[in-house]
Design an enzyme around this catalytic site. Structure first.
Site, mmCIF file in Angstrom:
data_model
loop_
_atom_site.group_PDB
_atom_site.id
_atom_site.type_symbol
_atom_site.label_atom_id
_atom_site.label_comp_id
_atom_site.label_asym_id
_atom_site.label_seq_id
_atom_site.Cartn_x
_atom_site.Cartn_y
_atom_site.Cartn_z
ATOM 1 N N CYS A 88 7.938 22.288 -26.021
ATOM 2 C CA CYS A 88 6.521 21.956 -25.893
ATOM 3 C C CYS A 88 6.307 20.429 -25.938
ATOM 4 C CB CYS A 88 5.729 22.711 -26.949
ATOM 5 S SG CYS A 88 4.020 22.871 -26.481
ATOM 6 N N ARG A 111 0.150 17.371 -19.561
ATOM 7 C CA ARG A 111 -0.205 17.766 -20.937
ATOM 8 C C ARG A 111 -1.459 18.641 -20.954
ATOM 9 N NH1 ARG A 111 -1.470 13.250 -24.678
ATOM 10 N NH2 ARG A 111 -1.424 14.963 -26.170
ATOM 11 N N HIS A 206 7.396 27.922 -27.398
ATOM 12 C CA HIS A 206 7.983 27.709 -28.732
ATOM 13 C C HIS A 206 9.002 28.795 -29.078
ATOM 14 C CE1 HIS A 206 5.432 24.458 -30.439
ATOM 15 N NE2 HIS A 206 4.625 24.830 -29.463
ATOM 16 N N GLU A 208 11.276 28.801 -31.170
ATOM 17 C CA GLU A 208 11.593 28.847 -32.610
ATOM 18 C C GLU A 208 10.640 29.758 -33.386
ATOM 19 O OE1 GLU A 208 9.961 26.539 -31.072
ATOM 20 O OE2 GLU A 208 8.401 25.720 -32.379
HETATM 21 N N1 GLN Z 1 -0.621 19.676 -26.664
HETATM 22 C C1 GLN Z 1 0.543 19.030 -27.209
HETATM 23 C C2 GLN Z 1 0.797 17.681 -26.527
HETATM 24 O O1 GLN Z 1 0.247 17.392 -25.505
HETATM 25 C C3 GLN Z 1 1.776 19.902 -27.127
HETATM 26 C C4 GLN Z 1 1.533 21.181 -27.889
HETATM 27 C C5 GLN Z 1 2.717 21.756 -28.600
HETATM 28 O O2 GLN Z 1 3.758 21.120 -28.792
HETATM 29 N N2 GLN Z 1 2.529 22.953 -29.073
HETATM 30 O O3 GLN Z 1 1.536 16.906 -27.014
#
Ligand code: GLN
Length: 230
Positions: A88, A111, A206, A208
């Site tokens: 992420c 993002r 994610h 994990e």
């Molecule tokens: N929205 C976050 C970002 O732009 C990423 C979100 C996440 O790691 N769950 O950095």
């Protein structure tokens, strides 16, 4: 003993640690998790790295005083074959490093492109990574002391009989598919949600937070495959 660095910037660090330790048991490997807090911690003894999720802007800011991200990027420049898993926000940090550095994965990323925090979602993802025979993809959905059950759509099977990956997308970024020139290893419908570029793996979800350890197993297996001299 393999030394796996965990960037202690933000995010579900301890869940990554648990997944790595469980994968090591699956593979019969001895590993040590090294908490990376300052640039000095990221030295040549680190065999592989995990960049967890979080909020990438906050992670960049948080790292400035101890130079951690810069140290991690320098380590990646010095040891190009050593594996890294970015999840992420960690994927964003691999695709869009600071300053004049070139991206570590050849995949554009955008993002927060699924919307706001409340548009976070779970979805079954097709993953092109082998399932280790001893890895348990079923998440134990027993409640914790707060009465909460773990996230994850578990146990779903694809048409070809392979196990779908329980994708947990938390204000996730999106890969810009036309810009992806590296290997795609995870898809949610037509959407690219995971890539591998040489020794680097980046996913927009994610792993994990689920019981499926395919990505953590991939990371450890990469170290073994590369051999000791790099
Ligand atoms: N929205 C976050 C970002 O732009 C990423 C979100 C996440 O790691 N769950 O950095």
């Amino acid at each position: 003993m393999l030394r796996i660095g965990l960037a202690m910037l933000q995010g579900a660090r301890h869940e990554h640690e648990e997944a790595l330790l469980a994968s090591a048991i699956d593979l019969g490997l001895e590993i040590e998790i090294v908490y990376l807090r300052t640039a000095k911690d990221v030295d040549e003894t680190i065999d592989a790295l995990v960049l967890p999720g979080g909020e990438s802007t906050a992670m960049r800011k948080a790292s400035t005083s101890e130079g951690l991200l810069d140290g991690i990027y320098s380590w990646m420049d010095d040891f190009t074959a050593r594996p890294v898993l970015g999840t992420c926000a960690g994927a964003i940090l691999l695709a869009m490093p600071d300053g004049a550095r070139n991206p570590f994965i050849q995949a554009g990323i955008s993002r927060n492109a699924w919307g706001r925090q409340r548009q976070s979602f779970e979805a079954a993802v097709v993953v092109d990574l082998p399932l280790h025979e001893s890895s348990n993809v079923k998440v134990a959905r027993t409640a914790d002391e707060f009465g909460h059950t773990p996230l994850a759509v578990d146990g779903q099977i694809d048409n070809d009989g392979s196990a779908l990956f329980p994708g947990v997308f938390i204000r996730a970024p999106r890969f810009e598919s036309e810009s992806v020139t590296c290997d795609v290893i995870a898809r949610f419908g037509d959407e690219i949600v995971g890539v591998i570029d040489g020794s680097k793996c980046a996913v927009t979800f994610h792993p994990e937070l689920t019981g499926d350890r395919r990505f953590h197993t991939w990371l450890l297996q990469q170290i073994v495959n590369q051999g000791p001299t790099n």
